[in-house]
Design a protein around this motif. Structure first.
Motif, PDB file in Angstrom:
ATOM      1  N   HIS A 109      15.819  -9.572 -30.656  1.00 16.94           N
ATOM      2  CA  HIS A 109      17.201 -10.012 -30.816  1.00 16.94           C
ATOM      3  C   HIS A 109      17.945  -9.163 -31.848  1.00 16.94           C
ATOM      4  CE1 HIS A 109      20.518 -12.611 -32.279  1.00 16.94           C
ATOM      5  NE2 HIS A 109      20.585 -12.976 -31.020  1.00 16.94           N
ATOM      6  N   ALA A 110      17.263  -8.759 -32.904  1.00 19.31           N
ATOM      7  CA  ALA A 110      17.917  -7.950 -33.933  1.00 19.31           C
ATOM      8  C   ALA A 110      18.382  -6.610 -33.370  1.00 19.31           C
ATOM      9  CB  ALA A 110      16.969  -7.738 -35.107  1.00 19.31           C
ATOM     10  N   TYR A 111      17.584  -6.014 -32.495  1.00 16.87           N
ATOM     11  CA  TYR A 111      17.976  -4.744 -31.871  1.00 16.87           C
ATOM     12  C   TYR A 111      19.147  -4.948 -30.914  1.00 16.87           C
ATOM     13  CZ  TYR A 111      13.773  -2.566 -33.780  1.00 16.87           C
ATOM     14  OH  TYR A 111      12.822  -2.070 -34.637  1.00 16.87           O
ATOM     15  N   GLU A 112      19.156  -6.057 -30.191  1.00 19.71           N
ATOM     16  CA  GLU A 112      20.250  -6.319 -29.267  1.00 19.71           C
ATOM     17  C   GLU A 112      21.559  -6.524 -30.020  1.00 19.71           C
ATOM     18  OE1 GLU A 112      20.199  -6.070 -26.006  1.00 19.71           O
ATOM     19  OE2 GLU A 112      18.106  -5.447 -26.184  1.00 19.71           O
ATOM     20  N   GLN A 113      21.506  -7.210 -31.164  1.00 14.49           N
ATOM     21  CA  GLN A 113      22.710  -7.415 -31.956  1.00 14.49           C
ATOM     22  C   GLN A 113      23.260  -6.096 -32.494  1.00 14.49           C
ATOM     23  OE1 GLN A 113      24.739 -10.257 -33.130  1.00 14.49           O
ATOM     24  NE2 GLN A 113      23.938 -10.769 -31.110  1.00 14.49           N
ATOM     25  N   LEU A 114      22.362  -5.243 -32.967  1.00  9.63           N
ATOM     26  CA  LEU A 114      22.799  -3.950 -33.494  1.00  9.63           C
ATOM     27  C   LEU A 114      23.372  -3.078 -32.373  1.00  9.63           C
ATOM     28  CD1 LEU A 114      23.072  -2.112 -35.913  1.00  9.63           C
ATOM     29  CD2 LEU A 114      20.700  -1.372 -35.566  1.00  9.63           C
ATOM     30  N   THR A 115      22.737  -3.117 -31.203  1.00  6.67           N
ATOM     31  CA  THR A 115      23.261  -2.371 -30.059  1.00  6.67           C
ATOM     32  C   THR A 115      24.662  -2.844 -29.702  1.00  6.67           C
ATOM     33  OG1 THR A 115      21.033  -2.049 -29.163  1.00  6.67           O
ATOM     34  CG2 THR A 115      22.871  -1.792 -27.640  1.00  6.67           C
ATOM     35  N   ALA A 116      24.854  -4.150 -29.651  1.00  7.37           N
ATOM     36  CA  ALA A 116      26.169  -4.705 -29.304  1.00  7.37           C
ATOM     37  C   ALA A 116      27.221  -4.314 -30.332  1.00  7.37           C
ATOM     38  CB  ALA A 116      26.070  -6.230 -29.194  1.00  7.37           C
ATOM     39  N   ALA A 117      26.837  -4.280 -31.613  1.00  2.86           N
ATOM     40  CA  ALA A 117      27.795  -3.905 -32.659  1.00  2.86           C
ATOM     41  C   ALA A 117      28.270  -2.473 -32.470  1.00  2.86           C
ATOM     42  CB  ALA A 117      27.160  -4.083 -34.029  1.00  2.86           C
ATOM     43  N   TYR A 118      27.357  -1.566 -32.127  1.00 12.94           N
ATOM     44  CA  TYR A 118      27.756  -0.176 -31.899  1.00 12.94           C
ATOM     45  C   TYR A 118      28.605  -0.050 -30.636  1.00 12.94           C
ATOM     46  CZ  TYR A 118      24.920   1.869 -35.621  1.00 12.94           C
ATOM     47  OH  TYR A 118      24.424   2.231 -36.843  1.00 12.94           O
ATOM     48  N   ARG A 119      28.284  -0.796 -29.604  1.00 11.16           N
ATOM     49  CA  ARG A 119      29.058  -0.704 -28.369  1.00 11.16           C
ATOM     50  C   ARG A 119      30.472  -1.244 -28.551  1.00 11.16           C
ATOM     51  NH1 ARG A 119      24.162  -2.295 -24.352  1.00 11.16           N
ATOM     52  NH2 ARG A 119      23.449  -0.175 -23.919  1.00 11.16           N
ATOM     53  N   ARG A 120      30.624  -2.256 -29.402  1.00 11.13           N
ATOM     54  CA  ARG A 120      31.959  -2.816 -29.607  1.00 11.13           C
ATOM     55  C   ARG A 120      32.905  -1.808 -30.243  1.00 11.13           C
ATOM     56  NH1 ARG A 120      29.387  -8.016 -30.077  1.00 11.13           N
ATOM     57  NH2 ARG A 120      28.668  -7.534 -32.179  1.00 11.13           N
ATOM     58  N   ILE A 121      32.361  -0.861 -31.002  1.00  8.03           N
ATOM     59  CA  ILE A 121      33.229   0.148 -31.623  1.00  8.03           C
ATOM     60  C   ILE A 121      33.183   1.464 -30.855  1.00  8.03           C
ATOM     61  CG2 ILE A 121      33.006  -0.890 -33.907  1.00  8.03           C
ATOM     62  CD1 ILE A 121      30.995   1.261 -34.630  1.00  8.03           C
ATOM     63  N   GLY A 122      32.538   1.468 -29.698  1.00  6.86           N
ATOM     64  CA  GLY A 122      32.541   2.640 -28.836  1.00  6.86           C
ATOM     65  C   GLY A 122      31.556   3.724 -29.203  1.00  6.86           C
ATOM     66  N   ASP A 123      30.563   3.422 -30.041  1.00  4.03           N
ATOM     67  CA  ASP A 123      29.558   4.426 -30.416  1.00  4.03           C
ATOM     68  C   ASP A 123      28.350   4.275 -29.493  1.00  4.03           C
ATOM     69  OD1 ASP A 123      27.924   6.263 -31.618  1.00  4.03           O
ATOM     70  OD2 ASP A 123      28.202   5.517 -33.662  1.00  4.03           O
ATOM     71  N   ASP A 124      28.500   4.760 -28.256  1.00  2.25           N
ATOM     72  CA  ASP A 124      27.427   4.626 -27.271  1.00  2.25           C
ATOM     73  C   ASP A 124      26.173   5.417 -27.628  1.00  2.25           C
ATOM     74  OD1 ASP A 124      28.817   2.840 -25.681  1.00  2.25           O
ATOM     75  OD2 ASP A 124      29.819   4.439 -24.566  1.00  2.25           O
ATOM     76  N   PRO A 125      26.285   6.646 -28.192  1.00  2.00           N
ATOM     77  CA  PRO A 125      25.050   7.355 -28.586  1.00  2.00           C
ATOM     78  C   PRO A 125      24.203   6.562 -29.578  1.00  2.00           C
ATOM     79  CG  PRO A 125      26.892   8.877 -28.537  1.00  2.00           C
ATOM     80  CD  PRO A 125      27.468   7.512 -28.350  1.00  2.00           C
ATOM     81  N   ALA A 126      24.864   5.925 -30.557  1.00  2.00           N
ATOM     82  CA  ALA A 126      24.115   5.110 -31.516  1.00  2.00           C
ATOM     83  C   ALA A 126      23.493   3.907 -30.832  1.00  2.00           C
ATOM     84  CB  ALA A 126      25.029   4.661 -32.650  1.00  2.00           C
ATOM     85  N   ALA A 127      24.209   3.298 -29.879  1.00  2.00           N
ATOM     86  CA  ALA A 127      23.666   2.150 -29.153  1.00  2.00           C
ATOM     87  C   ALA A 127      22.423   2.544 -28.362  1.00  2.00           C
ATOM     88  CB  ALA A 127      24.736   1.571 -28.225  1.00  2.00           C
TER      89      ALA A 127
END
Length: 488
Positions: free
Chosen positions: A343-361
Motif C-alpha cells: 500500500h505504501a508503494y501504491e500511495q507514493l505512485t499515486a502521488a507522483y502521477r497526480r503531479i504528472g511525474d510518470d517516470p518517478a511513478a
C-alpha cells in the motif's frame, strides 16, 4: 467572617473588591514571586478571606465587583469547590502556599498570570470566559480534566515541575475549549494529557519543552479534536507523542521540532485525520514515526527528517511535498518496520502521477516489484530476476527492444554462416537468416521460415534458446503492459 478580624492587607483587598479596584502589593513590577514565602504580613492574605470575599462580599450599586490582586502571599487552602462565582478573579504574581481547590467550580473569568503555586486541583472547572495561567510556576500537577472553558486557555511560558510518580504533570483530558489553547514556551516535566479534548480554535505549543523521559508519555492526545491548527514548531519533546484517533482539521506543524524517544515510537499518529502534516527543517526523529491508517490531505515530509524506522501501512495522503526524486522517497519505504508494505508503494505512485511525474511513478512501481520479489519462494524470485533483467517488470520496455535486437543480430549472424538444412528440398522457400531468427523469437508471428528448415547440433540448441527467450520476452512485455494499463 467579620471585617474586624482582618489584617490591614486583607481589609484593603476587601474594600477594593466591590468597586473592582486593583490591589498591588508588589514593590517592583519585575519582582520574583518565587520568593513569596518570605513576604511579610503586610502582603499576606488568608485563603479563607479570599473565599469569603468571592462568596459573600457586599456589592455596591453601579459598580462591577471583581477581585484584582497582585503580589500577595496567600496562605491556607483556597477552597472554591462547587462554588458559583459571577465575578472576574485575577490573582497575578501571587505566591500560594497550598494547592487551590477549584473542583467543579464555576467562574466568570480566572487569571493566575505569573503566580507560583504548588499545583492546581480544578477538574471539571467551568470558566465562562478566559482562563489565563501564563508564566505560572507549578511545583506539582495541574488538574483540569473535564474542564469547560468558553473562551481561550492561556499557558504561555508556564512551567510545571515533575509530579508524584504515576501522575500526569498537566491533565487536560476531556477538556472543552471554546477558543484556542495558547501555550508557546510551555515547560513540563512529566506527561501532558489531552485525551478526548476538544479545542474550537488552534493549539499553540511552539517552542514548548515537554520532558517525560525515554519510553514515557510526553503528550498523550488520543482522540483529540482540533478545529484549527496544532503547532509544535521548534518544540523539544523527550518521550512519545500519541495522536491515535485524533482529528486536526488544520495543520499539525512539527517544523524545526526535536522529537526523541529512542527504541520506541516518537510520534504515534495512527488512525488519525489531519489536514496537513508538516515534518520539516528539523533533525530526524529519534524513534519510530507511526502513521498507520492515518488520513492526511497534505503530507509535507522532508526526507532528511524521516527517522530510521517508519510504519506506513494503510497511510492515505492526497499530496506529498516537497517534490523529491523517487530514489529519495523510496528510501523511506525501505525503512518500514513491517517490511514490504504494498500500500505504501501504491500511495507514493499515486502521488507522483497526480503531479504528472510518470517516470518517478514507474520507478516506484519497479521498486515495489523488486521488494515483493524478496517475499516469494525461490522459483518466484528466479522468475522475478528474469523479468527484471529483461524488461524491468514491464516498466522499461526499451530494454526488451534491446534484447530482441541483440538476439536478432546474433541469430542472424549464426544462421547466415551456417544455413540449416531444408526439411523438403524442393518445397522450401529461399532461406533468410533474419526472418528465420524472427520466426524463432516471435511466438505469434510466422514468416514461414521456421517450419521449412531444421538446424542440427549446436545450432538446434541455439534455436531452442531463441524460442524460449522470445516467449519470456513476450510474456514479460505483455505482463508489463497489462500492469501499466490497469494502473491507469
Amino acid at each position: 467572617m467579620e471585617i474586624e478580624d482582618m489584617t490591614p492587607a486583607e481589609e484593603r483587598v476587601w474594600r477594593a473588591f466591590p468597586r473592582g479596584q486593583d490591589v498591588d502589593f508588589r514593590h517592583a513590577a519585575d519582582e520574583d514571586p518565587e520568593r513569596g514565602a518570605d513576604w511579610g504580613p503586610d502582603r499576606t492574605v488568608r485563603a479563607a478571606v479570599v473565599r469569603a470575599l468571592l462568596l459573600s462580599a457586599p456589592q455596591e450599586v453601579g459598580e462591577t465587583a471583581a477581585l484584582r490582586l497582585a503580589g500577595a502571599r496567600i496562605t491556607g487552602v483556597l477552597n472554591l469547590q462547587y462554588a458559583d462565582i459571577d465575578h472576574a478573579v485575577r490573582l497575578s504574581d501571587c505566591f500560594f502556599e497550598d494547592v487551590p481547590v477549584l473542583y467543579a467550580a464555576r467562574l466568570r473569568q480566572l487569571n493566575l498570570r505569573g503566580s507560583v503555586l504548588p499545583g492546581l486541583d480544578a477538574a471539571t472547572l467551568r470558566v465562562d470566559g478566559v482562563l489565563r495561567m501564563s508564566d505560572c510556576l507549578f511545583d506539582g500537577p495541574v488538574r483540569l480534566g473535564g474542564a469547560q472553558i468558553s473562551g481561550a486557555l492561556f499557558m504561555d511560558g508556564a512551567e510545571i515541575d515533575e509530579p508524584p510518580s504515576g501522575q500526569p504533570a498537566l491533565q487536560l483530558n476531556h477538556v472543552t475549549v471554546g477558543d484556542g489553547l495558547s501555550a508557546p514556551g510551555l515547560r513540563t516535566r512529566g506527561e501532558v494529557r489531552l485525551t478526548g479534548a476538544s479545542v474550537a480554535g488552534s493549539i499553540d505549543l511552539n517552542g514548548a519543552r515537554l520532558q517525560a523521559g525515554a519510553g514515557e508519555v510526553a503528550l498523550d492526545a488520543e482522540t483529540l479534536t482540533v478545529e484549527g491548527d496544532a503547532l509544535l514548531r521548534e518544540a523539544d519533546v523527550l518521550g512519545w507523542i500519541g495522536l491515535r484517533g485524533a482529528r486536526i482539521a488544520g495543520r499539525l506543524d512539527l517544523s524545526h521540532a526535536r522529537l526523541a524517544n529512542p527504541g520506541d515510537a516518537a510520534l504515534r499518529a495512527s488512525s488519525c485525520t489531519i489536514g496537513e502534516l508538516w515534518v520539516r527543517k528539523g533533525p530526524p526523529m529519534e524513534g519510530t514515526l507511526n502513521l498507520r491508517r492515518a488520513q492526511v490531505d497534505v503530507l509535507f515530509l522532508e526526507p532528511e527528517a524521516v527517522p530510521g524506522e517508519v510504519l506506513l501501512n494503510s497511510l492515505v495522503y492526497t499530496s506529498l511535498t516537497p517534490h523529491e526524486p523517487a530514489e529519495r522517497r523510496l528510501a523511506m519505504l525501505e525503512r518500514d518496520g513491517e517490511g514490504y508494505v504494498p500500500h505504501a508503494y501504491e500511495q507514493l505512485t499515486a502521488a507522483y502521477r497526480r503531479i504528472g511525474d510518470d517516470p518517478a511513478a514507474r520507478l516506484v512501481q519497479l521498486a515495489k516489484q523488486r521488494r515483493r520479489r524478496g517475499t516469494l519462494p525461490w522459483y518466484g524470485r528466479l522468475w522475478g530476476h528474469v523479468q527484471d533483467a529483461t524488461v524491468g517488470y514491464g516498466f522499461r520496455p526499451l530494454r526488451a527492444a534491446g534484447w530482441l535486437v541483440s538476439l536478432l543480430m546474433a541469430g542472424s549472424l549464426a544462421y547466415a554462416l551456417h544455413h540449416p538444412a531444408p526439411l523438403k528440398a524442393g518445397e522450401a522457400p529461399q532461406f533468410n537468416p533474419v526472418f528465420y531468427t524472427l520466426d524463432l523469437l516471435l511466438p505469434v508471428i510466422s514468416f514461414g521460415q521456421e517450419a521449412a528448415f531444421a538446424p542440427t547440433g549446436g545450432y538446434q540448441w541455439l534455436s531452442y534458446t531463441l524460442v524460449l527467450t522470445g516467449w519470456i520476452l513476450a510474456t514479460t512485455v505483455v505482463t508489463g503492459i497489462t500492469r501499466t494499463v490497469s494502473r491507469q
